[in-house]
Design a protein around this motif. Structure first.
Motif, PDB file in Angstrom:
ATOM      1  N   GLY A 145       0.836  -1.159   0.178  1.00  0.00           N
ATOM      2  CA  GLY A 145       0.060  -0.004  -0.040  1.00  0.00           C
ATOM      3  C   GLY A 145       0.913   1.287  -0.098  1.00  0.00           C
ATOM      4  N   ARG A 171      -7.979   0.721  -3.488  1.00  0.00           N
ATOM      5  CA  ARG A 171      -7.838   0.501  -2.113  1.00  0.00           C
ATOM      6  C   ARG A 171      -8.555  -0.573  -1.629  1.00  0.00           C
ATOM      7  N   GLU A 180      -5.377  -2.653   5.617  1.00  0.00           N
ATOM      8  CA  GLU A 180      -5.382  -2.920   4.080  1.00  0.00           C
ATOM      9  C   GLU A 180      -4.351  -3.994   3.828  1.00  0.00           C
ATOM     10  N   ARG A 234      -5.405   8.438  -2.879  1.00  0.00           N
ATOM     11  CA  ARG A 234      -5.213   7.057  -1.734  1.00  0.00           C
ATOM     12  C   ARG A 234      -5.073   7.731  -0.301  1.00  0.00           C
TER      13      ARG A 234
END
Length: 245
Positions: A145, A171, A180, A234
Motif C-alpha cells: 500500500g 484501495r 489493508e 489514496r
C-alpha cells in the motif's frame, strides 16, 4: 471459506465454456475477449463476496495507470471495465490464470529486458487504436500500500499517439478494521496461501477511483503527475525511492 472456494471454482470452469462459445457468435476479436474477461471478473467478485465502489468516469480508451496491491487488483479493475493488461511474463506460466490472461488479450513483459519492453511498447501502440483501454502498473511490482515511484517507459506509446492517460487508485477496506496490507500480495508470499487467506477473510470492499483523462507531452512528467494524483486519491505517503525510467 469453503463456500467461496467452491463458488470461485465453479465460476472459473464456466468461464472456459463461455470463452469457447464466443466463437459461435463471430470472431473472437480482442475487444470481445476483453469483455469476456470483464464478465468473468464480475462473477469472480460475486463468488468471493467482494463489492467494488467506483468513483469517477470509467475510461473507455487510452492508457490507464494504477497503484498495485495484489492480483485482486486485476479482477477488480477488469470488472469495472474491459481492458488489456500489461503483466509480468511469469504470469503466463501460471496454471489456468496464465492461459486465461493470454486469451483475454493480456500483454506480457519481461521487465528486465529492454527488447521485451520495446516489443510491448509496439503492441501497446497498436492496442491504443482500439476502443478498449490498456492498463498497466507503473510501480513494476505490488506493494503493501506504500507507493513506489512510477517507471515511465511504458507511458511512451501514449505520449507518441496523444492518447488520454487516466490515473486510477485502488484501495481495500476490510469491514472489521483490519489493515489493508493484510489483503496485499507482495514480497515473497506464495500465491496459493494468500488466496486461501483472502477467501477466509472477513467481508471487505474495494474502492476504485478514476481521475480525469489527460494528454501529456513527456513520459516522465506523465509518470510523476499520475503518481502524485494517485497518492492524493489514496491519501497515502509514498516511498521516495528511485526507479529505472
Amino acid at each position: 471459506m469453503i463456500r467461496r472456494a467452491v463458488a470461485l471454482g465453479f465460476v472459473l470452469l464456466i468461464s472456459i465454456a463461455r470463452f469457447w462459445l464466443l466463437a459461435l457468435k463471430g470472431p473472437r476479436t480482442l475487444e470481445r475477449r476483453a469483455r469476456w474477461v470483464q464478465e468473468t471478473c464480475v462473477r469472480v467478485l460475486r463468488s468471493m463476496d467482494i463489492e467494488c465502489h467506483v468513483e469517477g468516469q470509467v475510461p473507455t480508451h487510452g492508457l490507464v495507470v494504477a497503484n498495485h496491491l495484489s492480483y485482486l487488483d486485476i479482477v477488480i479493475l477488469s470488472a469495472a471495465m474491459p481492458c488489456f493488461f500489461v503483466a509480468k511474463a511469469e504470469i503466463d506460466t501460471w496454471p489456468y490464470f496464465g492461459k486465461a490472461a493470454r486469451a483475454g488479450g493480456t500483454i506480457f513483459i519481461n521487465r528486465s529486458s529492454v527488447a521485451s519492453a520495446e516489443r510491448v511498447a509496439d503492441i501497446i501502440s497498436e492496442r491504443l487504436k482500439l476502443a478498449v483501454p490498456v492498463l498497466f502498473f507503473p510501480e513494476g511490482t505490488s506493494t503493501d500500500g506504500t507507493m513506489l515511484r512510477f517507471r515511465s517507459r511504458l507511458f511512451e506509446p501514449g505520449i507518441v499517439s496523444g492518447a488520454p492517460i487516466t490515473a486510477a487508485s485502488i484501495r481495500y477496506v476490510i469491514s472489521d478494521g483490519t489493515p489493508e496490507r493484510e489483503l496485499c500480495w507482495y514480497g515473497d508470499e506464495s500465491f496459493a496461501p494468500h488466496l486461501l487467506k483472502t477467501l477466509d477473510s472477513p467481508g471487505f470492499h474495494a474502492q476504485l477511483h478514476f481521475g480525469a483523462p489527460r494528454v501529456y507531452a513527456d513520459r516522465r512528467v506523465a509518470a510523476d503527475e499520475t503518481f502524485a494524483e494517485i497518492v492524493v486519491m489514496r491519501g497515502c505517503e509514498p516511498v521516495k525511492v528511485l526507479q529505472p525510467i
